[in-house]
Enzyme design. Structure first.
Site, mmCIF file in Angstrom:
data_model
loop_
_atom_site.group_PDB
_atom_site.id
_atom_site.type_symbol
_atom_site.label_atom_id
_atom_site.label_comp_id
_atom_site.label_asym_id
_atom_site.label_seq_id
_atom_site.Cartn_x
_atom_site.Cartn_y
_atom_site.Cartn_z
ATOM 1 N N LEU A 1 0.826 -1.215 0.000
ATOM 2 C CA LEU A 1 0.000 0.000 0.000
ATOM 3 C C LEU A 1 0.864 1.271 0.000
ATOM 4 C CD1 LEU A 1 -2.846 1.169 0.212
ATOM 5 C CD2 LEU A 1 -2.598 1.080 2.703
ATOM 6 N N ASP A 2 0.573 2.202 -0.895
ATOM 7 C CA ASP A 2 1.283 3.492 -0.978
ATOM 8 C C ASP A 2 2.754 3.336 -1.327
ATOM 9 O OD1 ASP A 2 -1.106 4.526 -0.180
ATOM 10 O OD2 ASP A 2 -0.419 5.276 1.756
ATOM 11 N N GLU A 3 3.157 2.160 -1.792
ATOM 12 C CA GLU A 3 4.581 1.971 -2.051
ATOM 13 C C GLU A 3 4.832 1.495 -3.470
ATOM 14 O OE1 GLU A 3 7.256 2.395 -0.097
ATOM 15 O OE2 GLU A 3 6.337 2.816 1.835
#
Lengths: 283, 283, 283, 283
Positions: free
Chosen positions: A225-227
């Site tokens: 997530l978000d990476e």
């Protein structure tokens, strides 16, 4: 430089001598005319990336291309002229990215075919946006129905033949299974500059910290997530006088700008995904 | 990407098929390893521009290069690794660009050898800048002595073996003869965004017009005052509250940034000059 | 900071002592609560500009305001909370600015009431833009009918009660009479960075000159074509690889961004026009 | 707008009616002429911040100022014209920020008096920078001598009468005691965009993540490492082609730009520190 009548050849492999010569030589012999060549040799990682846009009366022989690729142990893709990707756009309540994508599509800026708009909210939530004849699908979701909703979503992706899924401020986190299934063909706009304010309410966090620039990040969705691998980022200058509401407003501009650029790069095959990194050749 | 141990080959010619294949094929056969290739096909003008950076144990055979060039009626240049250009810097009273260039040179950012600093004012005018052992030449100029002063300047360029002349806020206009003699090897920083406020006191003009951005332009000097081929430009945001003095201060930052980038691009052979236009492949 | 429930007081006069004290003192005695004060003292021109946003149970006594203004020989305006300007938008064939303005209006970003859309082309030319119930007026124009068309336009401005006219890529030059009649309440987006490429086809000019940044300028319309007081400007970085068509595409983004910012500043009374210059207090 | 002959009054307190009127009224009665007023009302936190620059034949009566402050329970400071802060600059091996600060000081851009340069490395490490007659102090540090070294540093700050300490790429973390002792008067340049890549080697982290913008952050030092109140930030665009070394080079430009702006704002009393946040009124 966008050329709707150009073939695009993408090559990724380990760095080695003779790569440019081999591919460009073959294209020349095939009667192709190279109009744009972008290459990146990552010397630290010994990786080679190339994008060649060329015009030709007929596509080059794919067996020959495969033979060259085999020689270099290269990963390759050939995209034909005027090929248009089928795109499924997901949205929740904030519709500025959706509106912007559809406007750019209408005036011919984005070479895509929108095949579906999906929201976890009813059509009324985004009704300010004119969607014409694009099918709208309301796929509500709750904690308990996430698995089921994603199954419906996956069926829709399959039935619509979508090549690309755009999370245009879709506020639900995709499951790991879904993220994996869409690897390399699902672009998210994160309403923050990453790394930075991950998680919820980044504009409130930014206000509290007194930061002087807010940003947005378009990236491929991964299970991290978000990476996910970053395609494009940009920032906007802010001041202490901006309330969180002002930041949200100013954020909309940078979000839609960053997302539309990222989608455009993807549609033009200007993004090469290599593990966790991207090589982006901007137009 | 700067590679001090790379050869750089520059090619300019009319657009035609087989260009990339021919040059890259020859380099491969010569045992070269391409680390960066930049190409630009100007389809409207049918012009082709290429820069190839490559490593090799020995330089490629120049007769062979000439033969390929002859085949395509191409203009070409080969720059050897670790070649450093000899640079003569001209200045008047504002020394921020001079100070910046010398600092970047000292820490290894600019691969050049400063062979002379020339000013139309005595050393005292720029004494805040530490010039170490670089020879300083005071060449005063008046309306009546312009011809004579330029003769001295030209002698100095010859005797110092300067490859490049940088007008680092040198406030005298070069004569047409001088400009022609230095064609393609004299970079000026214009303290304004061009086209725009040509002529004197651009910051006062900008203030009076209420413009919201000031800029600077680095360009090659030609006989067309303020109209030479542009290498780099940038801007800085300003407001009504900025006095002309504030604009001058803010202008210094953008001037030195733009000039040093332009010089760096030139030193790395990233600028191809073609008539009135430039093709710039930024690093 | 936008406060829909704030009064806004604008004051312009010659610089003199006691200005801030007099106005803020009176507002305090009237029970007002100042939430934002912006002031600019132009020391070179001895001019004073002030914008005060304040909340109050009732508007301050206008006779008293007039009395203070008389004491300082000041020009003043008081804008009441939730006052919304009536806006007439003019367009030709390029509709990206129109689309952007209407979208921002729909989501509440621009506190205006669009009362008419006027084009010199039929509705079909901009039909990709959803205009809902806003009346559309087709006012065709030829060299011979310019006077007549402008008479119809002026009648429309009068009958619709428009406070502000926005030239959203309206490709006709207003006559001097029309420009004068709309002084201070007609905003144009110039598809170029001014000063710079005035006149026709700025993107082609920029391409030919090899400029590295393109821009856009929003300004008040005056009889001085392309020379009106500037409200906002911005730029976008470009390269040699951008064709004139690419510049047009990239220009659209900066044009709509600059125009919407300028309109927003105007609607919030953040622009003070003083002769040929503007004082802009951005939010 | 910088006015070396202006008084600067700073006021911070809880939001309440009559603040602007009271202070500006008193200044007017004292014969002061306000040339710049900046105010920020944080409505969410009910905090009020004001900076008034004014000229006056004599400083206003401080007892009267104290009386007004008492009425509003306000924190206030009065800075006299031509007051120059004494500045101690700390550096390790990277000297680009030091060189930039000293150059700006020499040409009169930064109104400060450098009283000492301190490094944990010998003078030889930064010898490319001309420091003239500014005393240089070598205060080496090891894990075991940190306490001792900071005691020497504190003695030096005291003996030199330094008002401000600038960490110009000083690569040692100050102890909590030292950070507390210098609260509000020690500015650090963090060679990264915060929040974001905290900790070591941010440029290598940025390269690995494929970020498209790198930044720098100037902030006040607190005991919260990398979390101090932010004064200024900026970014620079990068690409996949930039090696970590390229990022370090490009980072130098943004670091020195951000630090010098932050120092300038501090010297002009344009930064108001309020708990963890800053209110910055840029010039």
């Amino acid at each position: 430089m966008a050329h709707s009548d150009a073939h695009v050849l993408i090559v990724t492999c380990a760095s080695q001598a003779g790569l440019v010569a081999a591919w460009s030589g073959f294209l020349f012999q095939s009667g192709a005319n190279i109009i744009e060549i972008n290459q990146h040799a990552d010397l630290a990682e010994s990786r080679f990336f190339m994008r060649i846009a060329f015009t030709a009366d007929a596509p080059p022989d794919q067996d020959m291309l495969a033979a060259i690729a085999a020689r270099f142990d290269a990963h390759w893709q050939l995209h034909l002229p005027r090929e248009r990707q089928r795109v499924l756009i997901m949205v929740s309540k904030f519709d500025h990215c959706l509106a912007d994508l559809l406007y750019r599509w209408r005036i011919g800026e984005l070479a895509m075919d929108p095949v579906a708009i999906v929201s976890n909210h009813p059509r009324a939530a985004t009704q300010a946006v004119e969607i014409g004849s694009i099918p709208f699908h309301h796929l509500p979701i709750t904690r308990d129905t996430k698995h089921e909703q994603e199954a419906r979503l996956q069926a829709l992706i399959a039935s619509s033949g979508a090549d690309l899924v755009i999370l245009a401020r879709y506020m639900q986190v995709l499951s790991d299974e879904m993220s994996s299934a869409l690897a390399g063909r699902c672009i998210n706009i994160h309403h923050s500059f990453l790394p930075g304010f991950k998680g919820a309410r980044p504009y409130h966090q930014a206000h509290a910290r007194g930061v002087k620039l807010i940003g947005a990040t378009a990236h491929y969705v991964t299970t991290d997530l978000d990476e996910g691998p970053i395609i494009e980022q940009d920032v906007e200058r802010i001041t202490h006088a901006d309330t969180p509401e002002d930041l949200i407003r100013k954020g909309r501009d940078v979000e839609r700008r960053v997302l539309s650029r990222a989608v455009n790069y993807h549609l033009q095959h200007r993004v090469i995904l290599d593990g966790h990194r991207t090589v982006v050749f901007p137009d």
